[in-house]
Scaffold this active site. Sequence first.
Site, PDB file in Angstrom:
ATOM      1  N   PHE A  12       0.825  -1.207   0.000  1.00 32.01           N
ATOM      2  CA  PHE A  12       0.000   0.000   0.000  1.00 32.01           C
ATOM      3  C   PHE A  12       0.863   1.261   0.000  1.00 32.01           C
ATOM      4  CE2 PHE A  12      -3.553   2.688   1.873  1.00 32.01           C
ATOM      5  CZ  PHE A  12      -4.250   2.715   0.678  1.00 32.01           C
ATOM      6  N   LYS A 188     -13.370  -4.327  10.357  1.00 32.00           N
ATOM      7  CA  LYS A 188     -13.805  -5.137   9.203  1.00 32.00           C
ATOM      8  C   LYS A 188     -12.877  -6.335   9.018  1.00 32.00           C
ATOM      9  CE  LYS A 188     -10.416  -3.604   6.446  1.00 32.00           C
ATOM     10  NZ  LYS A 188      -9.502  -4.207   5.488  1.00 32.00           N
ATOM     11  N   ASP A 241     -15.397  -0.915   2.906  1.00 34.66           N
ATOM     12  CA  ASP A 241     -14.188  -1.699   3.168  1.00 34.66           C
ATOM     13  C   ASP A 241     -14.547  -3.125   3.597  1.00 34.66           C
ATOM     14  OD1 ASP A 241     -11.490  -2.015   3.207  1.00 34.66           O
ATOM     15  OD2 ASP A 241     -11.092  -0.711   4.919  1.00 34.66           O
ATOM     16  N   SER A 251      -7.445 -10.189   0.216  1.00 31.24           N
ATOM     17  CA  SER A 251      -7.470  -9.957   1.662  1.00 31.24           C
ATOM     18  C   SER A 251      -6.724 -11.054   2.417  1.00 31.24           C
ATOM     19  CB  SER A 251      -8.922  -9.905   2.159  1.00 31.24           C
ATOM     20  OG  SER A 251      -8.937 -10.017   3.567  1.00 31.24           O
ATOM     21  N   ARG A 252      -5.684 -10.631   3.145  1.00 29.04           N
ATOM     22  CA  ARG A 252      -4.916 -11.617   3.933  1.00 29.04           C
ATOM     23  C   ARG A 252      -5.765 -12.149   5.077  1.00 29.04           C
ATOM     24  NH1 ARG A 252       0.215  -7.629   3.656  1.00 29.04           N
ATOM     25  NH2 ARG A 252      -1.475  -6.213   4.135  1.00 29.04           N
TER      26      ARG A 252
HETATM   27  N1  LIG Z   1      -2.214  -3.874   1.299  1.00 32.53           N
HETATM   28  C1  LIG Z   1      -3.341  -3.236   1.151  1.00 32.53           C
HETATM   29  O1  LIG Z   1      -4.091  -3.491   0.213  1.00 32.53           O
HETATM   30  C2  LIG Z   1      -3.725  -2.156   2.125  1.00 32.53           C
HETATM   31  C3  LIG Z   1      -4.756  -1.272   1.793  1.00 32.53           C
HETATM   32  C4  LIG Z   1      -5.129  -0.294   2.698  1.00 32.53           C
HETATM   33  C5  LIG Z   1      -4.473  -0.201   3.919  1.00 32.53           C
HETATM   34  N2  LIG Z   1      -3.481  -1.086   4.217  1.00 32.53           N
HETATM   35  C6  LIG Z   1      -2.847  -0.957   5.516  1.00 32.53           C
HETATM   36  O2  LIG Z   1      -1.526  -0.506   5.329  1.00 32.53           O
HETATM   37  C7  LIG Z   1      -0.670  -1.078   6.317  1.00 32.53           C
HETATM   38  C8  LIG Z   1       0.520  -1.698   5.609  1.00 32.53           C
HETATM   39  O3  LIG Z   1       0.015  -2.703   4.745  1.00 32.53           O
HETATM   40  P1  LIG Z   1       0.876  -3.262   3.527  1.00 32.53           P
HETATM   41  O4  LIG Z   1       0.015  -4.260   2.854  1.00 32.53           O
HETATM   42  O5  LIG Z   1       1.428  -2.150   2.728  1.00 32.53           O
HETATM   43  O6  LIG Z   1       2.020  -4.006   4.356  1.00 32.53           O
HETATM   44  P2  LIG Z   1       3.226  -4.882   3.843  1.00 32.53           P
HETATM   45  O7  LIG Z   1       3.289  -6.054   4.733  1.00 32.53           O
HETATM   46  O8  LIG Z   1       3.132  -5.063   2.359  1.00 32.53           O
HETATM   47  O9  LIG Z   1       4.495  -3.938   4.116  1.00 32.53           O
HETATM   48  C9  LIG Z   1       4.777  -3.335   5.314  1.00 32.53           C
HETATM   49  C10 LIG Z   1       6.115  -2.601   5.181  1.00 32.53           C
HETATM   50  O10 LIG Z   1       6.356  -1.926   6.397  1.00 32.53           O
HETATM   51  C11 LIG Z   1       7.736  -2.031   6.651  1.00 32.53           C
HETATM   52  N3  LIG Z   1       8.071  -1.674   8.026  1.00 32.53           N
HETATM   53  C12 LIG Z   1       8.486  -0.463   8.413  1.00 32.53           C
HETATM   54  N4  LIG Z   1       8.737  -0.448   9.732  1.00 32.53           N
HETATM   55  C13 LIG Z   1       8.504  -1.668  10.182  1.00 32.53           C
HETATM   56  C14 LIG Z   1       8.615  -2.256  11.461  1.00 32.53           C
HETATM   57  N5  LIG Z   1       8.970  -1.583  12.528  1.00 32.53           N
HETATM   58  N6  LIG Z   1       8.341  -3.547  11.550  1.00 32.53           N
HETATM   59  C15 LIG Z   1       7.937  -4.255  10.473  1.00 32.53           C
HETATM   60  N7  LIG Z   1       7.791  -3.735   9.239  1.00 32.53           N
HETATM   61  C16 LIG Z   1       8.079  -2.441   9.111  1.00 32.53           C
HETATM   62  C17 LIG Z   1       8.090  -3.444   6.206  1.00 32.53           C
HETATM   63  O11 LIG Z   1       9.489  -3.596   5.992  1.00 32.53           O
HETATM   64  C18 LIG Z   1       7.287  -3.554   4.931  1.00 32.53           C
HETATM   65  O12 LIG Z   1       8.010  -3.109   3.795  1.00 32.53           O
HETATM   66  C19 LIG Z   1      -1.512  -2.103   7.080  1.00 32.53           C
HETATM   67  O13 LIG Z   1      -1.901  -1.555   8.316  1.00 32.53           O
HETATM   68  C20 LIG Z   1      -2.740  -2.303   6.215  1.00 32.53           C
HETATM   69  O14 LIG Z   1      -3.916  -2.524   6.965  1.00 32.53           O
HETATM   70  C21 LIG Z   1      -3.084  -2.040   3.341  1.00 32.53           C
END
Ligand SMILES: NC(=O)c1ccc[n+]([C@@H]2O[C@H](COP(=O)([O-])OP(=O)(O)OC[C@H]3O[C@@H](n4cnc5c(N)ncnc54)[C@H](O)[C@@H]3O)[C@@H](O)[C@H]2O)c1
Length: 333
Positions: A12, A188, A241, A251-252
Amino acid sequence: MEKVTIIGAGGFGVSLAIIANQNHHAVTVWDISEEIVQAILRDGEHKTKLPGVPLPKEIGFTCDPQCMEGSNLIVFVVPSQFIRSVAQRLKPYITPQMVLVNASKGLEEDTFLTMSQVIQSEYPDNAVGVITGPSHAEEVGRGVPTTVVAASKNESAAAMIQDMFSSQTLRIYINTDPVGCEIGGALKNIIALAAGVCDGLKCGDNTKAALMTRGIHEITNLGVKMGGKPETFCGLSGIGDLIVTCCSMHSRNRRAGILIGEGVSPEEAVKQVGTVEGYYCCHAAWKLAQVHHVSMPITEQLYHVLFDGASAAQAVQNLMNRPKKREYEDILS
Ligand SMILES: NC(=O)c1ccc[n+]([C@@H]2O[C@H](COP(=O)([O-])OP(=O)(O)OC[C@H]3O[C@@H](n4cnc5c(N)ncnc54)[C@H](O)[C@@H]3O)[C@@H](O)[C@H]2O)c1
């Protein structure tokens, strides 16, 4: 042109960086992992999270927090359990003029704070906002038409978020109820886990519709007690959402739920899928339901499956065998 730093080079974070870059802002993405940053710089794409999406050369990727200097907007997009530690770690680089935005979904386990409240507690002098809604990174990053909300008590901060990320493919509505928006986005994931469990048990579409409808009902009941506005839960950050998360294989939470329904232990399912925020949020939400005396039967049954070794099939039976009720009997009571 504004300067934006995205905290977290996950799916994201990178998707939001692409949009801000299309809007001609100066964008840098910071990540804690040198390995991830080096892989993105080497490959010109995020091969595991957004394969096949070339990343414009103008987007910077770094582990050096100095990159935040001069930023107007900082967007936090790390898994919710790391928001506070990352916010603390970056303290030397964040100034009071920077608008801080939360894009992560979850509740803090011990304090029950939403993620923007966690950020605000670390930065009481900054304007804080939220970007949330039905927005799988796999689609946002590929330009699939998507709508979200920019929410803040500070309307000019919400308008700034709207201006910076609105594009041909990302439509953003302003909302002034950040608490309601974040509670919808966090809770959600619990219902999506439960929907996955039902899919794994080979229940049908009727079951999914029931879970989603009764799910938003219990989310609303708790969310209103926590200060959210009832109408927020009917909007993009609530029912919107919930629909995308319960229905999509992106969705994981749903994928972990499917494994659990098929008989995999909850711990093993979370290990296999990775970040399953509904697993942690279920714990916090079930405690909150008791604090606020709110009936949350789906959350309660899922909690027993996840943490007490209860059988998933029995949990479905328990929900079906609850005492007879009126549809809106407990709403906002
Ligand atoms: N993936 C989606 O479709 C989506 C959509 C909307 C919101 N979100 C929200 O965004 C947030 C991130 O999701 P994502 O899918 O991008 O995550 P992801 O697992 O793809 O990536 C997370 C990133 O955060 C980094 N990071 C930075 N500091 C960190 C720490 N202290 N410990 C661990 N990792 C750390 C990791 O290295 C990694 O690159 C989540 O809370 C999720 O709910 C995700």
